[in-house]
Design an enzyme around this catalytic site. Structure first.
Site, PDB file in Angstrom:
ATOM      1  N   CYS A   1      21.256   0.175  11.769  1.00  0.00           N
ATOM      2  CA  CYS A   1      21.529   0.863  13.044  1.00  0.00           C
ATOM      3  C   CYS A   1      20.687   2.114  13.251  1.00  0.00           C
ATOM      4  CB  CYS A   1      23.005   1.211  13.145  1.00  0.00           C
ATOM      5  SG  CYS A   1      24.053  -0.215  12.906  1.00  0.00           S
TER       6      CYS A   1
ATOM      7  N   HIS B   1      24.703   6.683  17.927  1.00  0.00           N
ATOM      8  CA  HIS B   1      24.821   5.241  17.717  1.00  0.00           C
ATOM      9  C   HIS B   1      26.201   4.793  18.199  1.00  0.00           C
ATOM     10  CE1 HIS B   1      24.915   1.340  16.054  1.00  0.00           C
ATOM     11  NE2 HIS B   1      25.691   1.637  15.047  1.00  0.00           N
TER      12      HIS B   1
ATOM     13  N   ASN C   1      28.762  -2.734  19.223  1.00  0.00           N
ATOM     14  CA  ASN C   1      27.730  -2.146  18.370  1.00  0.00           C
ATOM     15  C   ASN C   1      26.533  -3.104  18.309  1.00  0.00           C
ATOM     16  OD1 ASN C   1      26.153  -1.369  16.187  1.00  0.00           O
ATOM     17  ND2 ASN C   1      27.873  -0.958  14.821  1.00  0.00           N
TER      18      ASN C   1
END
Ligand code: ACO
Length: 315
Positions: free
Chosen positions: A116, A242, A272
């Site tokens: 990520c 994020h 996500n």
């Protein structure tokens, strides 16, 4: 004295698969509910790829970013794709993207896997390589198809992730402050995903351990950027985190004593999307006209590895 060259984002784009999967859709597959997912994560829906490939989304986001940047594809002198879910091992997504976009043939194109944090690693690598080579423009993309790597019987993970891509055209330019930091801390247990044909091909995670890590590393990264740049949190217009969990972002806002509306969120729409999450946010904010000249943002990410990264950007 030689002036320091910063990095400026001059065009952004994003793309997501057509298929939308709601929390209610998932509650038909695993023992969960819309209420539980919203309350614990903030996620309401996500996009899952059916026909689209990672490259299709990377291409759509990049073409959009190039259009917004107003430069020719021939001006791009570096192409980086951040992903942990490429369509194939080789060639890299970046080489496939180079071919589909028709970028110059003699430029470096490569993938990076920092989970990520990948897009933030990508920005910093772009800054370093452009500085070293004298090139002016780079294309930095985050693109993921995570849905194919989810165990749809594991309610602890299948509700969290989604597919998508975000892209940024960046320009090496004097007068635009850029500071980036990145790090990693080897972990092979808390958050893993094996090869597609291995015994453990799915994302597996100790959610609570990741949560604890996230709420400690994000404020640390933001403070590191502030300390190195001599800025205060009040000088920063936006914190682009994020998009993993609304509660993580709320915790960070509280810890940094900053209003939550400085923290743009779209995890309710995408879940996500790993390396794509930050560039998708940047592209949506850009589309809404939020980056007027002079605006400053600190982007901060964390992910499997564990990895982390942050960057100060100015428009
Ligand atoms: N629906 C209903 N119940 C669930 C679900 C679900 N989808 N998932 C877990 N539960 C249950 C658990 O089984 C547990 O039940 P029990 O009390 O009977 O044992 C209960 O809910 C509480 O479980 P916790 O794990 O304590 O729930 P928590 O509040 O920690 O939320 C979550 C779990 C959402 C995963 C949270 O820990 C989290 O967001 N962690 C961070 C994850 C993350 O950010 N991952 C991305 C990393 S980035 C990358 O690189 C991939």
């Amino acid at each position: 004295m030689e002036k320091e060259m910063g990095l400026r984002i001059i065009g952004t784009g994003h793309a997501a698969p057509k298929k939308v999967v709601t929390n209610d859709d998932l509650s038909k597959l695993v023992d969960t509910s819309d209420e539980w997912i919203r309350e614990r994560t903030g996620i309401e829906r996500r996009h899952f790829a059916e026909e689209e490939t990672n490259l299709d989304m990377a291409y759509a986001a990049s073409a959009d970013a190039l259009l917004h940047a107003g430069i020719q594809k021939e001006d791009i002198s570096l192409c980086i794709v951040a992903t942990f879910s490429p369509d194939m091992q080789v060639p890299s997504q970046a080489c496939l993207l180079q071919q589909r976009l028709g970028l110059n043939r003699d430029i470096p194109c490569f993938d990076i896997n920092a989970a990520c944090s990948g897009f933030l690693y990508g920005l910093q690598i772009a800054h370093a390589l452009l500085t070293q080579s004298g090139g002016q423009y780079a294309l930095v993309v985050g693109s993921e198809i995570i849905s194919h790597r989810l165990n749809m019987e594991d309610r602890g993970t299948c509700i969290l992730f989604g597919d998508g891509a975000g892209a940024a055209v960046v320009k090496l330019e004097e007068g635009y402050p850029f500071y980036g930091m990145m790090g990693a801390d080897g972990d092979d247990k808390i958050l893993i995903c094996g090869q597609e044909d291995s015994e453990n091909p799915y994302v597996q995670m100790d959610g609570q351990a990741v949560f604890k890590f996230a709420v400690s590393i994000i404020p640390k990264c933001i403070n590191d950027v502030l300390e190195h740049t001599g800025l205060t949190a009040e000088d920063i217009d936006y914190f682009v985190c994020h998009q993993a969990n609304r509660r993580i972002i709320e915790y960070v806002a509280k810890k940094m004593k900053q209003p939550l509306d400085k923290f743009y969120m779209n995890l309710q729409e995408y879940g996500n999307t790993s390396a794509a999450s930050i560039p998708i946010v940047l592209s949506e904010m850009d589309d809404k006209g939020m980056f007027t000249p002079g605006k400053k943002a600190i982007c901060v990410g964390f992910g499997a590895g564990f990895t982390w990264g942050a960057a100060l950007l100015q428009w």
